[in-house]
Design a protein around this motif. Structure first.
Motif, PDB file in Angstrom:
ATOM      1  N   ARG A  13       0.819  -1.220   0.000  1.00  0.00           N
ATOM      2  CA  ARG A  13       0.000   0.000   0.000  1.00  0.00           C
ATOM      3  C   ARG A  13       0.850   1.266   0.000  1.00  0.00           C
ATOM      4  O   ARG A  13       0.390   2.331  -0.407  1.00  0.00           O
ATOM      5  CB  ARG A  13      -0.951  -0.017   1.194  1.00  0.00           C
ATOM      6  CG  ARG A  13      -0.246   0.034   2.544  1.00  0.00           C
ATOM      7  CD  ARG A  13      -1.246  -0.056   3.691  1.00  0.00           C
ATOM      8  NE  ARG A  13      -0.545   0.013   4.972  1.00  0.00           N
ATOM      9  CZ  ARG A  13      -1.130  -0.164   6.147  1.00  0.00           C
ATOM     10  NH1 ARG A  13      -2.429  -0.426   6.200  1.00  0.00           N
ATOM     11  NH2 ARG A  13      -0.451  -0.080   7.272  1.00  0.00           N
ATOM     12  N   ASP A  14       2.110   1.132   0.507  1.00  0.00           N
ATOM     13  CA  ASP A  14       2.978   2.305   0.612  1.00  0.00           C
ATOM     14  C   ASP A  14       4.409   1.801   0.526  1.00  0.00           C
ATOM     15  O   ASP A  14       4.827   0.973   1.341  1.00  0.00           O
ATOM     16  CB  ASP A  14       2.709   2.998   1.966  1.00  0.00           C
ATOM     17  CG  ASP A  14       3.572   4.237   2.176  1.00  0.00           C
ATOM     18  OD1 ASP A  14       3.003   5.327   2.330  1.00  0.00           O
ATOM     19  OD2 ASP A  14       4.823   4.114   2.201  1.00  0.00           O
ATOM     20  N   GLN A  15       5.146   2.284  -0.461  1.00  0.00           N
ATOM     21  CA  GLN A  15       6.486   1.734  -0.686  1.00  0.00           C
ATOM     22  C   GLN A  15       7.489   2.140   0.396  1.00  0.00           C
ATOM     23  O   GLN A  15       8.371   1.360   0.733  1.00  0.00           O
ATOM     24  CB  GLN A  15       6.999   2.112  -2.077  1.00  0.00           C
ATOM     25  CG  GLN A  15       6.270   1.327  -3.173  1.00  0.00           C
ATOM     26  CD  GLN A  15       6.643   1.779  -4.563  1.00  0.00           C
ATOM     27  OE1 GLN A  15       6.474   2.958  -4.900  1.00  0.00           O
ATOM     28  NE2 GLN A  15       7.156   0.880  -5.386  1.00  0.00           N
ATOM     29  N   ASP A  16       7.350   3.338   0.956  1.00  0.00           N
ATOM     30  CA  ASP A  16       8.257   3.739   2.045  1.00  0.00           C
ATOM     31  C   ASP A  16       8.040   2.851   3.266  1.00  0.00           C
ATOM     32  O   ASP A  16       8.985   2.394   3.902  1.00  0.00           O
ATOM     33  CB  ASP A  16       8.011   5.213   2.441  1.00  0.00           C
ATOM     34  CG  ASP A  16       8.537   6.179   1.395  1.00  0.00           C
ATOM     35  OD1 ASP A  16       9.519   5.835   0.707  1.00  0.00           O
ATOM     36  OD2 ASP A  16       7.949   7.281   1.255  1.00  0.00           O
ATOM     37  N   GLU A  17       6.770   2.625   3.567  1.00  0.00           N
ATOM     38  CA  GLU A  17       6.427   1.776   4.708  1.00  0.00           C
ATOM     39  C   GLU A  17       6.928   0.345   4.487  1.00  0.00           C
ATOM     40  O   GLU A  17       7.477  -0.286   5.401  1.00  0.00           O
ATOM     41  CB  GLU A  17       4.900   1.781   4.864  1.00  0.00           C
ATOM     42  CG  GLU A  17       4.355   0.898   5.968  1.00  0.00           C
ATOM     43  CD  GLU A  17       2.823   0.825   5.930  1.00  0.00           C
ATOM     44  OE1 GLU A  17       2.199   1.241   6.901  1.00  0.00           O
ATOM     45  OE2 GLU A  17       2.268   0.364   4.903  1.00  0.00           O
ATOM     46  N   ALA A  18       6.744  -0.156   3.264  1.00  0.00           N
ATOM     47  CA  ALA A  18       7.173  -1.524   2.947  1.00  0.00           C
ATOM     48  C   ALA A  18       8.691  -1.645   3.015  1.00  0.00           C
ATOM     49  O   ALA A  18       9.227  -2.619   3.544  1.00  0.00           O
ATOM     50  CB  ALA A  18       6.679  -1.913   1.546  1.00  0.00           C
ATOM     51  N   LEU A  19       9.380  -0.637   2.520  1.00  0.00           N
ATOM     52  CA  LEU A  19      10.845  -0.638   2.561  1.00  0.00           C
ATOM     53  C   LEU A  19      11.321  -0.687   4.011  1.00  0.00           C
ATOM     54  O   LEU A  19      12.199  -1.480   4.377  1.00  0.00           O
ATOM     55  CB  LEU A  19      11.375   0.624   1.865  1.00  0.00           C
ATOM     56  CG  LEU A  19      12.900   0.740   1.751  1.00  0.00           C
ATOM     57  CD1 LEU A  19      13.448  -0.383   0.890  1.00  0.00           C
ATOM     58  CD2 LEU A  19      13.284   2.082   1.150  1.00  0.00           C
ATOM     59  N   VAL A  76      -5.230  -6.821  -1.296  1.00  0.00           N
ATOM     60  CA  VAL A  76      -4.034  -6.929  -0.450  1.00  0.00           C
ATOM     61  C   VAL A  76      -4.420  -6.717   1.012  1.00  0.00           C
ATOM     62  O   VAL A  76      -4.019  -7.469   1.896  1.00  0.00           O
ATOM     63  CB  VAL A  76      -2.954  -5.907  -0.891  1.00  0.00           C
ATOM     64  CG1 VAL A  76      -1.796  -5.876   0.099  1.00  0.00           C
ATOM     65  CG2 VAL A  76      -2.436  -6.237  -2.289  1.00  0.00           C
ATOM     66  N   ALA A  77      -5.254  -5.707   1.260  1.00  0.00           N
ATOM     67  CA  ALA A  77      -5.648  -5.384   2.645  1.00  0.00           C
ATOM     68  C   ALA A  77      -6.500  -6.480   3.265  1.00  0.00           C
ATOM     69  O   ALA A  77      -6.552  -6.630   4.482  1.00  0.00           O
ATOM     70  CB  ALA A  77      -6.397  -4.048   2.672  1.00  0.00           C
ATOM     71  N   LYS A  78      -7.175  -7.265   2.412  1.00  0.00           N
ATOM     72  CA  LYS A  78      -7.982  -8.381   2.907  1.00  0.00           C
ATOM     73  C   LYS A  78      -7.161  -9.653   3.076  1.00  0.00           C
ATOM     74  O   LYS A  78      -7.692 -10.703   3.430  1.00  0.00           O
ATOM     75  CB  LYS A  78      -9.121  -8.695   1.915  1.00  0.00           C
ATOM     76  CG  LYS A  78     -10.245  -7.691   1.949  1.00  0.00           C
ATOM     77  CD  LYS A  78     -11.495  -8.261   1.334  1.00  0.00           C
ATOM     78  CE  LYS A  78     -11.607  -7.945  -0.129  1.00  0.00           C
ATOM     79  NZ  LYS A  78     -12.954  -8.277  -0.646  1.00  0.00           N
ATOM     80  N   ASP A 122       2.881  -8.375   6.540  1.00  0.00           N
ATOM     81  CA  ASP A 122       3.529  -7.087   6.364  1.00  0.00           C
ATOM     82  C   ASP A 122       2.462  -6.003   6.597  1.00  0.00           C
ATOM     83  O   ASP A 122       1.279  -6.327   6.733  1.00  0.00           O
ATOM     84  CB  ASP A 122       4.245  -7.012   5.002  1.00  0.00           C
ATOM     85  CG  ASP A 122       3.321  -6.841   3.801  1.00  0.00           C
ATOM     86  OD1 ASP A 122       2.097  -6.669   3.980  1.00  0.00           O
ATOM     87  OD2 ASP A 122       3.844  -6.883   2.669  1.00  0.00           O
ATOM     88  N   PRO A 123       2.859  -4.756   6.683  1.00  0.00           N
ATOM     89  CA  PRO A 123       1.867  -3.719   7.015  1.00  0.00           C
ATOM     90  C   PRO A 123       0.707  -3.659   6.013  1.00  0.00           C
ATOM     91  O   PRO A 123      -0.419  -3.312   6.372  1.00  0.00           O
ATOM     92  CB  PRO A 123       2.690  -2.421   6.980  1.00  0.00           C
ATOM     93  CG  PRO A 123       4.099  -2.841   7.223  1.00  0.00           C
ATOM     94  CD  PRO A 123       4.224  -4.194   6.583  1.00  0.00           C
ATOM     95  N   SER A 124       0.962  -4.039   4.756  1.00  0.00           N
ATOM     96  CA  SER A 124      -0.077  -3.967   3.733  1.00  0.00           C
ATOM     97  C   SER A 124      -1.122  -5.064   3.883  1.00  0.00           C
ATOM     98  O   SER A 124      -2.255  -4.907   3.438  1.00  0.00           O
ATOM     99  CB  SER A 124       0.558  -4.095   2.341  1.00  0.00           C
ATOM    100  OG  SER A 124       1.531  -3.100   2.143  1.00  0.00           O
ATOM    101  N   GLY A 125      -0.715  -6.211   4.461  1.00  0.00           N
ATOM    102  CA  GLY A 125      -1.639  -7.343   4.591  1.00  0.00           C
ATOM    103  C   GLY A 125      -1.133  -8.621   3.944  1.00  0.00           C
ATOM    104  O   GLY A 125      -1.765  -9.670   4.064  1.00  0.00           O
ATOM    105  N   ASN A 126       0.006  -8.552   3.264  1.00  0.00           N
ATOM    106  CA  ASN A 126       0.582  -9.775   2.674  1.00  0.00           C
ATOM    107  C   ASN A 126       0.951 -10.748   3.783  1.00  0.00           C
ATOM    108  O   ASN A 126       1.633 -10.380   4.740  1.00  0.00           O
ATOM    109  CB  ASN A 126       1.832  -9.441   1.851  1.00  0.00           C
ATOM    110  CG  ASN A 126       1.504  -8.658   0.592  1.00  0.00           C
ATOM    111  OD1 ASN A 126       0.795  -9.139  -0.282  1.00  0.00           O
ATOM    112  ND2 ASN A 126       1.998  -7.421   0.517  1.00  0.00           N
ATOM    113  N   GLY A 127       0.513 -11.993   3.628  1.00  0.00           N
ATOM    114  CA  GLY A 127       0.718 -12.983   4.689  1.00  0.00           C
ATOM    115  C   GLY A 127       1.919 -13.873   4.417  1.00  0.00           C
ATOM    116  O   GLY A 127       2.050 -14.425   3.327  1.00  0.00           O
ATOM    117  N   TRP A 128       2.774 -13.988   5.385  1.00  0.00           N
ATOM    118  CA  TRP A 128       3.963 -14.839   5.288  1.00  0.00           C
ATOM    119  C   TRP A 128       3.865 -15.968   6.284  1.00  0.00           C
ATOM    120  O   TRP A 128       3.403 -15.773   7.406  1.00  0.00           O
ATOM    121  CB  TRP A 128       5.225 -14.038   5.642  1.00  0.00           C
ATOM    122  CG  TRP A 128       5.681 -13.074   4.595  1.00  0.00           C
ATOM    123  CD1 TRP A 128       5.229 -11.798   4.410  1.00  0.00           C
ATOM    124  CD2 TRP A 128       6.697 -13.293   3.616  1.00  0.00           C
ATOM    125  NE1 TRP A 128       5.902 -11.206   3.365  1.00  0.00           N
ATOM    126  CE2 TRP A 128       6.815 -12.106   2.868  1.00  0.00           C
ATOM    127  CE3 TRP A 128       7.515 -14.384   3.303  1.00  0.00           C
ATOM    128  CZ2 TRP A 128       7.726 -11.977   1.812  1.00  0.00           C
ATOM    129  CZ3 TRP A 128       8.423 -14.246   2.251  1.00  0.00           C
ATOM    130  CH2 TRP A 128       8.520 -13.051   1.514  1.00  0.00           C
TER     131      TRP A 128
END
Lengths: 136, 158
Positions: A13-19, A76-78, A122-128
């Motif tokens: 959702r946000d590349q700075d946050e993901a980085l 992604v958020a879901k 991850d903050p966006s919702g991607n599940g690992w």
């Protein structure tokens, strides 16, 4: 030089946050970070895996129309994106370290048939899933 | 119908919490607090996001977990019912049959006899593959099955 998959991308959702998440909390390294106007090609690498890049992309123009981008942000958020697996030597130690850094765990380390796995997002919702490499 | 991704991310947190502890009680008040939304909005927003009401989702996770324990352990069925969040063995057995079409004992006997075709998939993903696809309420499923039984009995009458 070996053949194989070189890069797989995630939508975030946000590349700075993901980085910040993948580098500061998970220990990946920035590999490529290139901008062209609003478009940003951003990939990170696991320190032990120099032949593979994980792309962190924001769905949107110019590659996607606004409606498709909105649908992807919702998916992604879901947590509807496909499963991801991070292999580690010691799942419990990695869990403690990452949790102290503020990673949102969805499942504590659990032992099943001798292998230990945990789950985080991850903050966006991607599940690992974080799976301990089998000791042979 | 479009939903705010920020809201969806918080609803996902409620879903994750049910996944992590499906044996616990999850009243709407508790779920709404996890998601940071009002109780009035929670159930509707969750259903819109995930296509299933929150408590039916919880039920599918409990059945999935019970099925895994039946398959992978030798725990007594009473113990499995207790561990997966049911307070009554009767309710567990009845609901399990309504959702899966067989009793806990029947499922155990069948899967223990069959080969495991999913054994090369990471274990943590295998149980998700066995999650019941509960697209209608259990009460509705009961009504439909009762209805079809009655119909078939009637047609058999000369």
């Amino acid at each position: 030089m070996s053949q194989g998959v070189g890069m797989v991308g995630l939508y975030v959702r946000d590349q700075d946050e993901a980085l910040e998440f993948y580098v500061e909390k998970l220990g990946f390294r920035v590999h490529k970070d290139m901008r062209n106007g609003d478009y940003r090609w951003l990939t990170v690498q696991h320190p032990d895996q120099p032949s593979f890049e994980l792309g962190l992309f924001k769905p949107g123009p110019p590659t996607l129309d606004a409606g498709s981008a909105q649908s992807l942000r919702e998916l992604v958020a879901k947590g509807a994106m496909p499963p991801l697996v991070l292999t580690v030597d010691d799942c419990r130690a990695a869990y403690d370290r990452m949790r102290a850094r503020g990673v949102e765990f969805t499942q504590e380390p659990t032992e099943r048939y001798g292998a230990v796995d945990a789950g985080f997002r991850d903050p966006s919702g991607n599940g690992w899933k974080m799976i301990e490499a089998a000791r042979r | 119908m479009s939903q705010d991704p920020e809201l969806l991310r918080r609803l996902l947190r409620a879903k994750d919490r049910m996944d992590a502890a499906s044996h616990e009680e999850w009243p709407v008040r508790r779920l709404a607090r996890v998601s940071g939304v009002s109780e009035a909005h929670f159930a509707r927003s969750f259903k819109e996001a995930f296509g299933i009401p929150p408590h039916r989702y919880l039920l599918t996770r409990r059945i999935e977990r019970a099925s895994a324990l039946l398959r992978d352990t030798d725990l007594a069925i009473t113990e499995i019912a207790f561990q997966t969040g049911w307070s009554s063995l009767g309710t567990f057995g009845r609901t399990f049959r309504d959702v899966t079409g067989e009793s806990p004992g029947e499922l155990r006997a069948r899967v223990k006899a069959a080969p495991h075709e999913l054994e090369h998939v990471p274990v943590c993903f295998v149980s998700a593959a066995h999650r019941p696809d509960l697209t209608i309420a259990v009460s509705e499923k009961r009504r439909q099955e009762a209805g079809s039984r009655i119909e078939s009995e009637e047609t058999e009458v000369p």
